[in-house]
Design a protein around this motif. Structure first.
Motif, PDB file in Angstrom:
ATOM      1  N   CYS A  50       0.673  -1.202  -0.050  1.00 12.99           N
ATOM      2  CA  CYS A  50       0.070  -0.013   0.029  1.00 12.99           C
ATOM      3  C   CYS A  50       0.707   1.022   0.006  1.00 12.99           C
ATOM      4  O   CYS A  50       0.418   2.165  -0.677  1.00 12.99           O
ATOM      5  CB  CYS A  50      -0.954   0.132   1.221  1.00 12.99           C
ATOM      6  N   GLY A  51       1.749   1.117   0.726  1.00 12.89           N
ATOM      7  CA  GLY A  51       2.740   2.365   0.793  1.00 12.89           C
ATOM      8  C   GLY A  51       3.439   2.653  -0.608  1.00 12.89           C
ATOM      9  O   GLY A  51       3.868   3.629  -1.028  1.00 12.89           O
ATOM     10  N   LEU A  52       3.828   1.324  -1.187  1.00  8.54           N
ATOM     11  CA  LEU A  52       4.748   1.546  -2.631  1.00  8.54           C
ATOM     12  C   LEU A  52       3.680   2.164  -3.649  1.00  8.54           C
ATOM     13  O   LEU A  52       4.139   2.837  -4.317  1.00  8.54           O
ATOM     14  CB  LEU A  52       5.093   0.126  -2.714  1.00  8.54           C
ATOM     15  N   LEU A  53       2.430   1.639  -3.693  1.00  5.76           N
ATOM     16  CA  LEU A  53       1.340   2.093  -4.604  1.00  5.76           C
ATOM     17  C   LEU A  53       1.363   3.487  -4.188  1.00  5.76           C
ATOM     18  O   LEU A  53       1.088   4.314  -5.348  1.00  5.76           O
ATOM     19  CB  LEU A  53       0.086   1.411  -4.578  1.00  5.76           C
ATOM     20  N   ASN A  54       1.254   3.873  -3.073  1.00  6.65           N
ATOM     21  CA  ASN A  54       0.959   5.402  -2.881  1.00  6.65           C
ATOM     22  C   ASN A  54       2.023   6.306  -3.325  1.00  6.65           C
ATOM     23  O   ASN A  54       1.851   7.068  -3.928  1.00  6.65           O
ATOM     24  CB  ASN A  54       0.648   5.476  -1.400  1.00  6.65           C
ATOM     25  N   SER A  55       3.231   5.671  -3.015  1.00  2.65           N
ATOM     26  CA  SER A  55       4.362   6.496  -3.540  1.00  2.65           C
ATOM     27  C   SER A  55       4.535   6.608  -5.120  1.00  2.65           C
ATOM     28  O   SER A  55       4.803   7.661  -5.375  1.00  2.65           O
ATOM     29  CB  SER A  55       5.615   5.601  -3.025  1.00  2.65           C
ATOM     30  N   PHE A  56       4.072   5.662  -5.860  1.00  3.74           N
ATOM     31  CA  PHE A  56       4.304   5.627  -6.952  1.00  3.74           C
ATOM     32  C   PHE A  56       3.251   6.695  -7.479  1.00  3.74           C
ATOM     33  O   PHE A  56       3.380   7.701  -8.442  1.00  3.74           O
ATOM     34  CB  PHE A  56       3.889   4.188  -7.688  1.00  3.74           C
ATOM     35  N   PHE A  57       2.063   6.549  -7.020  1.00  2.00           N
ATOM     36  CA  PHE A  57       0.897   7.348  -7.517  1.00  2.00           C
ATOM     37  C   PHE A  57       0.885   8.975  -7.194  1.00  2.00           C
ATOM     38  O   PHE A  57       1.099  10.008  -7.886  1.00  2.00           O
ATOM     39  CB  PHE A  57      -0.544   6.986  -7.244  1.00  2.00           C
ATOM     40  N   MET A  58       1.488   9.011  -5.972  1.00  2.00           N
ATOM     41  CA  MET A  58       1.664  10.557  -5.700  1.00  2.00           C
ATOM     42  C   MET A  58       2.864  11.405  -6.353  1.00  2.00           C
ATOM     43  O   MET A  58       2.869  12.304  -6.404  1.00  2.00           O
ATOM     44  CB  MET A  58       1.848  10.444  -4.077  1.00  2.00           C
ATOM     45  N   ASN A  59       4.022  10.498  -6.321  1.00  2.06           N
ATOM     46  CA  ASN A  59       5.046  11.116  -6.912  1.00  2.06           C
ATOM     47  C   ASN A  59       4.896  11.466  -8.387  1.00  2.06           C
ATOM     48  O   ASN A  59       5.417  12.116  -9.078  1.00  2.06           O
ATOM     49  CB  ASN A  59       6.351  10.010  -6.845  1.00  2.06           C
TER      50      ASN A  59
END
Length: 128
Positions: A50-59
């Motif tokens: 979840c953190g990794l996916l959040n990182s991808f989409f926010m960045n």
């Protein structure tokens, strides 16, 4: 050209803020899942993802402002994160076990190197 150079500190600041949000997402999901008796290893895998996916989409959307098909970017993002994880683990081992640094000092320096590598790779390769 000058605006590109002056945008870097702002991008780096945003990148760091996204990292803080990712950590919060990871922790919140982990706490929620373990409170519901999800086995710790499964909770860790889900919360980290979840953190990794959040990182991808926010960045992608906020830090580097990229649009279009995300598939190639996501593959590069995953590859960069595997390289960063491998390097930071190697640095932890090097600093702690071979150079006799404290665990905290080893983690701090390895994380700093990982942050610079991840930001540079994201800026120049993943979201270029």
């Amino acid at each position: 050209m000058l605006s590109n150079f002056t945008d870097r500190p702002l991008q780096f600041f945003k990148f760091c803020l996204v990292g803080a949000v990712n950590t919060s997402v990871d922790l919140a999901v982990f706490i929620f899942l373990t409170a519901w008796s999800v086995p710790m290893i499964l909770a860790q895998g889900i919360s980290y993802t979840c953190g990794l996916l959040n990182s991808f989409f926010m960045n992608r959307a906020w830090t580097f402002k990229r649009r279009g098909q995300p598939a190639g970017q996501f593959a590069r993002f995953l590859a960069l994160n595997v390289v960063t994880l491998t390097l930071t683990y190697g640095l932890l081992v090097l600093f702690h076990y071979y150079m006799a640094w404290s665990t905290l000092a080893s983690k701090f320096v390895a994380t700093g190197v990982g942050l610079v590598l991840n930001f540079t790779g994201s800026r120049l390769w993943v979201f270029s």
